[in-house]
Scaffold this motif. Structure first.
Motif, PDB file in Angstrom:
ATOM      1  N   ALA A 144       0.830  -1.209   0.000  1.00  0.00           N
ATOM      2  CA  ALA A 144       0.000   0.000   0.000  1.00  0.00           C
ATOM      3  C   ALA A 144       0.869   1.265   0.000  1.00  0.00           C
ATOM      4  O   ALA A 144       0.566   2.240  -0.702  1.00  0.00           O
ATOM      5  N   LYS A 145       1.947   1.267   0.772  1.00  0.00           N
ATOM      6  CA  LYS A 145       2.814   2.445   0.851  1.00  0.00           C
ATOM      7  C   LYS A 145       3.546   2.681  -0.467  1.00  0.00           C
ATOM      8  O   LYS A 145       3.685   3.825  -0.909  1.00  0.00           O
ATOM      9  N   ILE A 146       4.002   1.618  -1.108  1.00  0.00           N
ATOM     10  CA  ILE A 146       4.668   1.776  -2.406  1.00  0.00           C
ATOM     11  C   ILE A 146       3.678   2.334  -3.436  1.00  0.00           C
ATOM     12  O   ILE A 146       4.036   3.221  -4.224  1.00  0.00           O
ATOM     13  N   ASN A 147       2.446   1.871  -3.409  1.00  0.00           N
ATOM     14  CA  ASN A 147       1.434   2.431  -4.308  1.00  0.00           C
ATOM     15  C   ASN A 147       1.207   3.913  -4.012  1.00  0.00           C
ATOM     16  O   ASN A 147       1.072   4.731  -4.931  1.00  0.00           O
ATOM     17  N   GLU A 148       1.179   4.275  -2.738  1.00  0.00           N
ATOM     18  CA  GLU A 148       1.011   5.679  -2.329  1.00  0.00           C
ATOM     19  C   GLU A 148       2.177   6.541  -2.829  1.00  0.00           C
ATOM     20  O   GLU A 148       1.981   7.643  -3.351  1.00  0.00           O
ATOM     21  N   ASN A 154       4.204   5.858  -5.368  1.00  0.00           N
ATOM     22  CA  ASN A 154       4.137   5.936  -6.829  1.00  0.00           C
ATOM     23  C   ASN A 154       3.060   6.910  -7.289  1.00  0.00           C
ATOM     24  O   ASN A 154       3.264   7.664  -8.251  1.00  0.00           O
ATOM     25  N   ASP A 155       1.925   6.922  -6.615  1.00  0.00           N
ATOM     26  CA  ASP A 155       0.859   7.868  -6.957  1.00  0.00           C
ATOM     27  C   ASP A 155       1.316   9.312  -6.737  1.00  0.00           C
ATOM     28  O   ASP A 155       1.028  10.192  -7.552  1.00  0.00           O
ATOM     29  N   ALA A 156       2.038   9.557  -5.657  1.00  0.00           N
ATOM     30  CA  ALA A 156       2.544  10.907  -5.378  1.00  0.00           C
ATOM     31  C   ALA A 156       3.583  11.311  -6.421  1.00  0.00           C
ATOM     32  O   ALA A 156       3.612  12.467  -6.867  1.00  0.00           O
ATOM     33  N   GLY A 201      14.751   9.861  -8.033  1.00  0.00           N
ATOM     34  CA  GLY A 201      15.636   9.352  -6.990  1.00  0.00           C
ATOM     35  C   GLY A 201      14.949   9.309  -5.636  1.00  0.00           C
ATOM     36  O   GLY A 201      15.148   8.366  -4.857  1.00  0.00           O
ATOM     37  N   ARG A 202      14.162  10.326  -5.349  1.00  0.00           N
ATOM     38  CA  ARG A 202      13.412  10.364  -4.084  1.00  0.00           C
ATOM     39  C   ARG A 202      12.447   9.189  -4.015  1.00  0.00           C
ATOM     40  O   ARG A 202      12.320   8.531  -2.984  1.00  0.00           O
ATOM     41  N   ARG A 203      11.751   8.894  -5.130  1.00  0.00           N
ATOM     42  CA  ARG A 203      10.837   7.756  -5.160  1.00  0.00           C
ATOM     43  C   ARG A 203      11.609   6.472  -4.884  1.00  0.00           C
ATOM     44  O   ARG A 203      11.191   5.645  -4.070  1.00  0.00           O
ATOM     45  N   HIS A 204      12.780   6.331  -5.514  1.00  0.00           N
ATOM     46  CA  HIS A 204      13.615   5.142  -5.275  1.00  0.00           C
ATOM     47  C   HIS A 204      13.980   5.028  -3.798  1.00  0.00           C
ATOM     48  O   HIS A 204      13.916   3.939  -3.216  1.00  0.00           O
ATOM     49  N   ARG A 205      14.400   6.151  -3.196  1.00  0.00           N
ATOM     50  CA  ARG A 205      14.815   6.144  -1.788  1.00  0.00           C
ATOM     51  C   ARG A 205      13.663   5.725  -0.878  1.00  0.00           C
ATOM     52  O   ARG A 205      13.831   4.880   0.020  1.00  0.00           O
ATOM     53  N   LEU A 206      12.484   6.300  -1.107  1.00  0.00           N
ATOM     54  CA  LEU A 206      11.342   5.983  -0.242  1.00  0.00           C
ATOM     55  C   LEU A 206      10.902   4.531  -0.407  1.00  0.00           C
ATOM     56  O   LEU A 206      10.592   3.857   0.585  1.00  0.00           O
ATOM     57  N   VAL A 207      10.879   4.044  -1.638  1.00  0.00           N
ATOM     58  CA  VAL A 207      10.506   2.645  -1.868  1.00  0.00           C
ATOM     59  C   VAL A 207      11.517   1.719  -1.198  1.00  0.00           C
ATOM     60  O   VAL A 207      11.141   0.719  -0.575  1.00  0.00           O
TER      61      VAL A 207
END
Length: 147
Positions: free
Chosen positions: A22-26, A28-30, A115-121
């Protein structure tokens, strides 16, 4: 034997996996929401020519700055310019090239968000507890001023 009306509670590992998904989907949506202002006006088929547009624009601008030798070939941009100008337009190849490079630079800066998306995932995938996953947030470090 469990009763058909009884659903056993999820194990901690299942709850963690559900929270991670769920968090990864969140995230990616952001990310997509942040990208949309940069690409919303451009159909996917046009985006496929961006690499060539950028290459041609940079090559032309470098030549225009120091015009030695033959003018570089710019077939993609020449055709875009024909379409943009129609029968009576006045936009020059120089102006189109500058616009292409300007847009490319904005999109290059946007890659910070990639890069930020990569870091958070990665943080989510490496979390060993649901409470850690719950605290990962796209909005918590939203300080990108190029969008």
């Amino acid at each position: 034997m469990t009763q058909p009306w009884f659903t056993p509670p999820k194990a901690p590992a299942e709850m963690l996996a559900d929270a991670q998904k769920a968090k990864i989907n969140e995230i990616n949506d952001a990310y997509i929401a942040a990208a949309t202002p940069l690409i919303r006006e451009y159909p996917q088929i046009e985006q496929q020519s961006w690499s060539e547009q950028i290459r041609e624009a940079r090559t032309y601008l470098a030549w225009a700055e120091n015009p030695q030798g033959d003018r570089p070939d710019t077939p993609v941009l020449d055709n875009i310019l024909l379409g943009r100008n129609g029968k009576d337009g006045t936009e020059t190849l120089q102006e189109l090239c500058e616009a292409v490079v300007n847009n490319a630079e904005k999109f290059t800066q946007f890659q910070q968000l990639t890069g930020r998306r990569h870091r958070l995932v990665k943080m989510v995938k490496n979390a060993s507890q649901k409470s850690v996953v719950d605290h990962v947030s796209w909005a918590d470090d939203d300080n990108y001023d190029f969008i």
